[in-house]
Design a protein around this motif. Structure first.
Motif, PDB file in Angstrom:
ATOM      1  N   ARG A  55       4.276  -8.525   8.619  1.00  0.00           N
ATOM      2  CA  ARG A  55       4.224  -8.040   8.068  1.00  0.00           C
ATOM      3  C   ARG A  55       5.652  -7.995   7.180  1.00  0.00           C
ATOM      4  O   ARG A  55       6.418  -7.102   8.207  1.00  0.00           O
ATOM      5  CB  ARG A  55       3.134  -6.441   8.283  1.00  0.00           C
ATOM      6  CG  ARG A  55       3.307  -6.596   6.975  1.00  0.00           C
ATOM      7  CD  ARG A  55       2.679  -4.632   7.375  1.00  0.00           C
ATOM      8  NE  ARG A  55       3.007  -3.516   8.203  1.00  0.00           N
ATOM      9  CZ  ARG A  55       2.711  -2.848   9.696  1.00  0.00           C
ATOM     10  NH1 ARG A  55       1.976  -3.267   9.638  1.00  0.00           N
ATOM     11  NH2 ARG A  55       3.541  -2.343   9.236  1.00  0.00           N
ATOM     12  N   ILE A  85       1.579   4.681   1.515  1.00  0.00           N
ATOM     13  CA  ILE A  85       1.301   4.821   2.512  1.00  0.00           C
ATOM     14  C   ILE A  85       1.439   6.629   2.695  1.00  0.00           C
ATOM     15  O   ILE A  85       2.573   6.739   2.905  1.00  0.00           O
ATOM     16  CB  ILE A  85       0.499   4.827   4.296  1.00  0.00           C
ATOM     17  CG1 ILE A  85       0.386   3.309   3.836  1.00  0.00           C
ATOM     18  CG2 ILE A  85       0.567   5.766   5.644  1.00  0.00           C
ATOM     19  CD1 ILE A  85      -0.082   2.822   5.632  1.00  0.00           C
ATOM     20  N   GLU A 120     -12.287 -13.604   9.878  1.00  0.00           N
ATOM     21  CA  GLU A 120     -12.579 -14.089  11.772  1.00  0.00           C
ATOM     22  C   GLU A 120     -14.181 -13.371  11.807  1.00  0.00           C
ATOM     23  O   GLU A 120     -14.950 -12.798  12.668  1.00  0.00           O
ATOM     24  CB  GLU A 120     -12.153 -12.816  11.387  1.00  0.00           C
ATOM     25  CG  GLU A 120     -10.244 -13.205  12.604  1.00  0.00           C
ATOM     26  CD  GLU A 120      -9.862 -11.911  12.994  1.00  0.00           C
ATOM     27  OE1 GLU A 120      -9.779 -12.010  13.796  1.00  0.00           O
ATOM     28  OE2 GLU A 120      -8.853 -10.989  12.722  1.00  0.00           O
ATOM     29  N   VAL A 152       2.989  -5.401   2.171  1.00  0.00           N
ATOM     30  CA  VAL A 152       1.777  -6.528   3.004  1.00  0.00           C
ATOM     31  C   VAL A 152       2.074  -7.582   2.926  1.00  0.00           C
ATOM     32  O   VAL A 152       2.076  -8.300   4.080  1.00  0.00           O
ATOM     33  CB  VAL A 152       0.600  -5.466   2.935  1.00  0.00           C
ATOM     34  CG1 VAL A 152      -0.474  -6.264   3.436  1.00  0.00           C
ATOM     35  CG2 VAL A 152       0.585  -4.259   2.936  1.00  0.00           C
ATOM     36  N   PHE A 184       0.646  -1.272   0.084  1.00  0.00           N
ATOM     37  CA  PHE A 184       0.118   0.098  -0.177  1.00  0.00           C
ATOM     38  C   PHE A 184       0.568   1.387   0.143  1.00  0.00           C
ATOM     39  O   PHE A 184       1.962   1.345   0.622  1.00  0.00           O
ATOM     40  CB  PHE A 184      -0.605   0.067   1.324  1.00  0.00           C
ATOM     41  CG  PHE A 184      -1.808  -1.138   1.353  1.00  0.00           C
ATOM     42  CD1 PHE A 184      -3.097  -1.194   0.768  1.00  0.00           C
ATOM     43  CD2 PHE A 184      -1.632  -2.431   1.741  1.00  0.00           C
ATOM     44  CE1 PHE A 184      -4.181  -1.963   0.481  1.00  0.00           C
ATOM     45  CE2 PHE A 184      -2.947  -3.367   2.368  1.00  0.00           C
ATOM     46  CZ  PHE A 184      -3.862  -3.210   1.562  1.00  0.00           C
ATOM     47  N   GLN A 204     -15.366  -9.482   8.387  1.00  0.00           N
ATOM     48  CA  GLN A 204     -15.479  -9.392   9.559  1.00  0.00           C
ATOM     49  C   GLN A 204     -16.518  -9.162  10.472  1.00  0.00           C
ATOM     50  O   GLN A 204     -17.060  -9.378  11.512  1.00  0.00           O
ATOM     51  CB  GLN A 204     -13.651  -9.010  10.757  1.00  0.00           C
ATOM     52  CG  GLN A 204     -13.639  -9.134  11.851  1.00  0.00           C
ATOM     53  CD  GLN A 204     -12.584  -9.001  12.354  1.00  0.00           C
ATOM     54  OE1 GLN A 204     -11.706  -8.466  11.610  1.00  0.00           O
ATOM     55  NE2 GLN A 204     -12.546  -9.149  14.228  1.00  0.00           N
ATOM     56  N   LEU A 251       4.641   0.756   1.566  1.00  0.00           N
ATOM     57  CA  LEU A 251       4.242   0.139   2.850  1.00  0.00           C
ATOM     58  C   LEU A 251       4.128  -1.369   2.111  1.00  0.00           C
ATOM     59  O   LEU A 251       2.660  -1.387   2.200  1.00  0.00           O
ATOM     60  CB  LEU A 251       3.029   0.172   3.597  1.00  0.00           C
ATOM     61  CG  LEU A 251       2.637  -0.442   4.668  1.00  0.00           C
ATOM     62  CD1 LEU A 251       3.938  -0.598   6.226  1.00  0.00           C
ATOM     63  CD2 LEU A 251       1.146  -0.822   5.153  1.00  0.00           C
ATOM     64  N   PRO A 291       0.052 -12.649  12.990  1.00  0.00           N
ATOM     65  CA  PRO A 291      -0.223 -11.915  13.245  1.00  0.00           C
ATOM     66  C   PRO A 291      -0.954 -10.591  13.246  1.00  0.00           C
ATOM     67  O   PRO A 291      -1.162 -10.714  11.671  1.00  0.00           O
ATOM     68  CB  PRO A 291       1.273 -11.404  13.862  1.00  0.00           C
ATOM     69  CG  PRO A 291       1.983 -11.884  13.232  1.00  0.00           C
ATOM     70  CD  PRO A 291       1.484 -13.208  12.444  1.00  0.00           C
ATOM     71  N   SER A 292      -1.901 -10.383  13.838  1.00  0.00           N
ATOM     72  CA  SER A 292      -2.253  -9.113  14.108  1.00  0.00           C
ATOM     73  C   SER A 292      -1.810  -7.345  12.533  1.00  0.00           C
ATOM     74  O   SER A 292      -0.194  -7.898  12.985  1.00  0.00           O
ATOM     75  CB  SER A 292      -2.968  -8.272  14.894  1.00  0.00           C
ATOM     76  OG  SER A 292      -3.866  -7.176  14.428  1.00  0.00           O
ATOM     77  N   GLY A 293      -2.162  -7.036  11.611  1.00  0.00           N
ATOM     78  CA  GLY A 293      -2.427  -6.274  11.080  1.00  0.00           C
ATOM     79  C   GLY A 293      -0.740  -6.358   9.735  1.00  0.00           C
ATOM     80  O   GLY A 293      -0.076  -6.374   9.437  1.00  0.00           O
ATOM     81  N   CYS A 294      -0.512  -8.141   9.361  1.00  0.00           N
ATOM     82  CA  CYS A 294       0.902  -8.992   8.774  1.00  0.00           C
ATOM     83  C   CYS A 294      -0.122  -8.588   6.782  1.00  0.00           C
ATOM     84  O   CYS A 294       0.986  -9.035   6.937  1.00  0.00           O
ATOM     85  CB  CYS A 294       0.950 -10.973   9.241  1.00  0.00           C
ATOM     86  SG  CYS A 294      -0.531 -10.893   8.460  1.00  0.00           S
ATOM     87  N   GLY A 295      -1.423  -9.110   7.227  1.00  0.00           N
ATOM     88  CA  GLY A 295      -2.045  -8.780   5.596  1.00  0.00           C
ATOM     89  C   GLY A 295      -2.520  -9.921   5.750  1.00  0.00           C
ATOM     90  O   GLY A 295      -3.095 -10.335   3.863  1.00  0.00           O
ATOM     91  N   LYS A 296      -3.396 -10.985   6.576  1.00  0.00           N
ATOM     92  CA  LYS A 296      -4.495 -11.989   5.773  1.00  0.00           C
ATOM     93  C   LYS A 296      -5.550 -11.284   5.436  1.00  0.00           C
ATOM     94  O   LYS A 296      -6.305 -11.785   4.539  1.00  0.00           O
ATOM     95  CB  LYS A 296      -4.618 -12.132   6.921  1.00  0.00           C
ATOM     96  CG  LYS A 296      -3.788 -12.249   8.271  1.00  0.00           C
ATOM     97  CD  LYS A 296      -4.082 -13.452   9.451  1.00  0.00           C
ATOM     98  CE  LYS A 296      -4.376 -12.688  10.778  1.00  0.00           C
ATOM     99  NZ  LYS A 296      -3.772 -11.470  11.467  1.00  0.00           N
ATOM    100  N   SER A 297      -6.032  -9.820   5.772  1.00  0.00           N
ATOM    101  CA  SER A 297      -7.388  -9.160   5.439  1.00  0.00           C
ATOM    102  C   SER A 297      -7.408  -8.866   4.097  1.00  0.00           C
ATOM    103  O   SER A 297      -7.546  -9.017   2.890  1.00  0.00           O
ATOM    104  CB  SER A 297      -8.017  -7.968   6.254  1.00  0.00           C
ATOM    105  OG  SER A 297      -8.174  -8.405   7.009  1.00  0.00           O
ATOM    106  N   THR A 298      -6.228  -8.285   3.475  1.00  0.00           N
ATOM    107  CA  THR A 298      -5.462  -8.058   2.689  1.00  0.00           C
ATOM    108  C   THR A 298      -5.978  -9.063   1.147  1.00  0.00           C
ATOM    109  O   THR A 298      -5.736  -8.907   0.319  1.00  0.00           O
ATOM    110  CB  THR A 298      -4.415  -6.934   2.641  1.00  0.00           C
ATOM    111  OG1 THR A 298      -4.269  -6.808   3.869  1.00  0.00           O
ATOM    112  CG2 THR A 298      -3.818  -6.566   1.230  1.00  0.00           C
ATOM    113  N   HIS A 344      -7.266 -15.182  14.662  1.00  0.00           N
ATOM    114  CA  HIS A 344      -7.073 -15.246  15.209  1.00  0.00           C
ATOM    115  C   HIS A 344      -6.323 -16.503  16.113  1.00  0.00           C
ATOM    116  O   HIS A 344      -4.953 -16.602  17.104  1.00  0.00           O
ATOM    117  CB  HIS A 344      -6.719 -13.858  16.564  1.00  0.00           C
ATOM    118  CG  HIS A 344      -6.609 -12.547  15.418  1.00  0.00           C
ATOM    119  ND1 HIS A 344      -6.967 -11.461  15.448  1.00  0.00           N
ATOM    120  CD2 HIS A 344      -5.614 -11.801  15.597  1.00  0.00           C
ATOM    121  CE1 HIS A 344      -7.080 -10.643  15.734  1.00  0.00           C
ATOM    122  NE2 HIS A 344      -5.410 -11.261  14.757  1.00  0.00           N
TER     123      HIS A 344
END
Ligand SMILES: Nc1ncnc2c1ncn2[C@@H]1O[C@H](COP(=O)(O)OP(=O)(O)OP(=O)(O)O)[C@@H](O)[C@H]1O
Ligand SMILES: [Mg+2]
Lengths: 265, 340
Positions: A225, A30, A174, A37, A28, A98, A35, A56-63, A207
């Motif tokens: 990430r 920013i 999630e 991902v 991305f 989610q 950034l 881990p949170s924010g590592c790029g799964k949703s992406t 998670h």
């Protein structure tokens, strides 16, 4: 017409599609800075497989899920569903986000009918909406509005809204994250039995290592990430699975170790 | 433990109310209704007791009418148990009936009987009644003309405003061209266009329609636009993954999600278009309630002005009420999510 509908119903298990995630990288912008991902992620999913994605949170799964859904285009790499390039969203790949994101101005029934309506086939297929509502046990709430539902019920409506389309690939971000532990366990069992009956391919972000192990054939663990595939673990246990199963407990310890927690957990 | 003490309190509380004197209960229940009746009798008496200081033909009828209302209030209150919902409606409005009766009495005495208020400017109630009975055809013509003009202009303005708002909110290209124009022209009060409009349009009627549409269109456009622009992307993502085409995204996602904003715009547009309507009627169109007001002023017919004002306010509040009920019907889903 009737005959084809009948054969379709009989040969129902609309078997899942194969999904190929090939060397996907994504980033991305920013404020001008890039950034990264996803970094060279490759996962090859067999038709009908249940794959859990952990990281881990924010590592790029949703992406990654958004890319698979076709909502965004990857910066590099290829995505294919049954050998066909994924370029845009298609109702054969349905996402349960989610957040349930029900449309507040539509009743429960109309929310579930959304996909069929968007594809212009609602008129002839109204029964499917009723069936999907039955499936998640919310038939009696068909005329309720979303604000009249509990969090768990809203989440189940979101699930019904996805399932009514008979997806070949079900993408779950999630979906059980916000539920209390009791509803969560019930919904996990429902999810497994649905998947076994319908045979769709499932991609589940979670998670929770235990949830991944109770549900999935395969658990893919991501790094921090930018996400890379850190481990790809096969879970060869029959369903229904028992949470106390020592084999699963062992895998869980292993996975938590990969996620950076020491073995005392 | 605490549950027990709670129910104990309730049990001991119940008989206390039933022991209360019957008269006190009756006064609490029906007192206001009786008071309303008395207030209207007072109004009737105030009409008939003294001589009018001027020459008005409806004083007697007005007094009789006041007595009839007083009688209805009294019987409605006493017989409330047999009247069902009508009795309840009366009971609910009884305090207002008291206030109204008292106000009319004071008004009557202060104008028609002792002229405490300077006379031509403060006409008594009976002279306003006189307008409604004797000048009815002209008044009705004016009402009809106003409603026609207002309705036409408002509907045109609301429709164009809504469509423009959706287009700006949806399409960047449309936004690029329309947004600056809107910025530049929109905040201008529609009445500022009045002189130009009456020159350039073929008829004063079309000019006024244009002005009313303009006054309505600007708030509707801006609020529809902001409504569409503030729809969460998550809704579009959901719809797209379910196979929605762009037309579906506009008609079934953007517009319903923006509808609460649209209604705010419609309410604002209604308010500002009333203002334009009256001014346009006074200055250009030789018809309608605004013109009637102007005409009455020209003849120093103050009773006619008050009569027209009352009709006008009934019409405006009726329009607002109508819009409210349309909104309530279209936005039932909002009930419970927001405070109305
Ligand atoms: N639209 C966007 N624009 C810019 N950056 C984004 C955008 N979406 C996500 N990111 C960034 O990408 C990274 C990964 O986000 P993503 O939502 O994929 O994480 P995740 O693995 O799903 O995390 P979580 O488990 O907490 O949901 C985050 O650092 C986030 O800041
Ligand atoms: Mg996420």
């Amino acid at each position: 017409m009737v005959a084809t509908a009948l054969t379709k119903a009989l040969t129902h298990p609309a078997a899942g599609a194969a999904l190929d995630i090939e060397q996907i990288s994504h980033a991305f912008d920013i404020d001008g800075a890039e950034l990264p991902v996803l970094s060279d992620v490759s996962i090859s999913v067999e038709p009908g497989e249940f794959v859990a994605l952990l990281g881990p949170s924010g590592c790029g799964k949703s992406t990654l899920l958004r890319l698979v859904a076709g909502l965004d285009k990857p910066k590099a790499g290829r995505l294919r569903e049954d050998e066909e390039r994924i370029r845009r969203p298609h109702p054969s790949r349905v996402v349960v986000f989610q957040d349930p994101t029900l449309f507040p101005w539509r009743s429960v029934w109309d929310n579930v009918a959304l996909g069929l309506e968007a594809q212009g086939i609602l008129r002839s297929q109204r029964q499917r909406v009723d069936d999907a509502l039955d499936l998640v046990g919310l038939s009696s709430f068909r005329n309720a509005y979303p604000h009249q539902l509990s969090g768990g019920m809203a989440q189940r409506v979101a699930l019904a809204r996805a399932l009514v389309n008979d997806p070949k690939i079900l993408i779950l971000d999630e979906p059980l994250g916000k539920l209390d532990s009791l509803t969560r366990i019930t919904m996990q069992a429902e999810l497994v039995s649905l998947w076994q009956r319908k045979g769709f391919t499932t991609l589940l972000v979670t998670h929770d290592a235990e949830e991944a192990l109770v549900l999935a054939n395969r658990v893919v663990v991501f790094s921090e990430r930018p996400a890379r595939v850190k481990a790809d673990i096969r879970v060869d246990r029959p369903y229904p699975r028992h949470r106390g199963d020592p084999y699963l407990a062992d895998l869980r310890r292993q996975i938590l170790g990969l996620l950076g927690l020491d073995a005392t957990w | 433990m605490s549950t027990y003490s709670l129910s104990d309190g309730l049990a001991s509380g119940a008989p206390r109310t039933s022991r209360a004197p019957l008269l006190a209960t009756w006064i609490r229940e029906s007192g206001v209704g009786v008071l309303a009746s008395i207030a209207w009798i007072a109004f009737g008496l105030s009409c008939l007791w003294w001589e009018d200081v001027g020459d008005w033909s409806r004083t007697h009828s007005l007094g009789i009418a006041a007595f009839i209302i007083a009688a209805i209030a009294l019987f409605g209150t006493v017989g409330a148990d047999y009247l069902g919902s009508a009795g309840q409606a009366l009971h609910k409005r009884a305090p207002w009936l008291v206030a109204l009766g008292a106000f009319l009495t004071v008004w009557e005495v202060a104008t028609a009987k002792f002229a405490w208020l300077p006379l031509p400017f403060f006409p008594p109630p009976q002279s306003i009644i006189e307008v409604y009975t004797d000048d009815l055809p002209k008044l009705l013509d004016s009402v009809f003309a106003s409603v026609k003009l207002q309705l036409g202009g408002y509907l045109i303005g609301a429709t164009i405003g809504f469509l423009t708002g959706v287009s700006i909110g949806w399409s960047r290209a449309v936004g690029y061209w329309v947004h600056p124009v809107l910025r530049f022209i929109g905040p201008l009060p529609a009445t500022a266009w009045l002189p130009i409009a009456f020159f350039t349009f073929p008829s004063s009627w079309s000019a006024s329609t244009f002005l009313i549409a303009l006054a309505t269109g600007f708030p509707v456009t801006v609020l529809t636009w902001s409504g569409v622009a503030s729809v969460s992307n998550a809704y579009y993502d959901v719809a797209r993954t379910l196979g929605a085409k762009p037309s579906f995204l506009v008609l079934k996602v953007a517009i319903p999600a923006a509808l609460p904003h649209v209604f705010v715009g419609l309410f604002m547009g209604l308010g500002s278009s009333f203002a334009v309507l009256v001014v346009a009627e006074m200055i250009g169109v030789k018809a309608g309630l605004g013109w009637y007001l102007q005409w009455a002023q020209g003849w120093a017919a103050y009773a006619n002005m008050y009569a027209a004002l009352i009709v006008m306010s009934l019409l405006c509040s009726g329009a607002i009420t109508l819009l409210f009920s349309i909104r309530d019907r279209l936005l039932v889903w909002q009930k419970g999510t927001v405070k109305w």
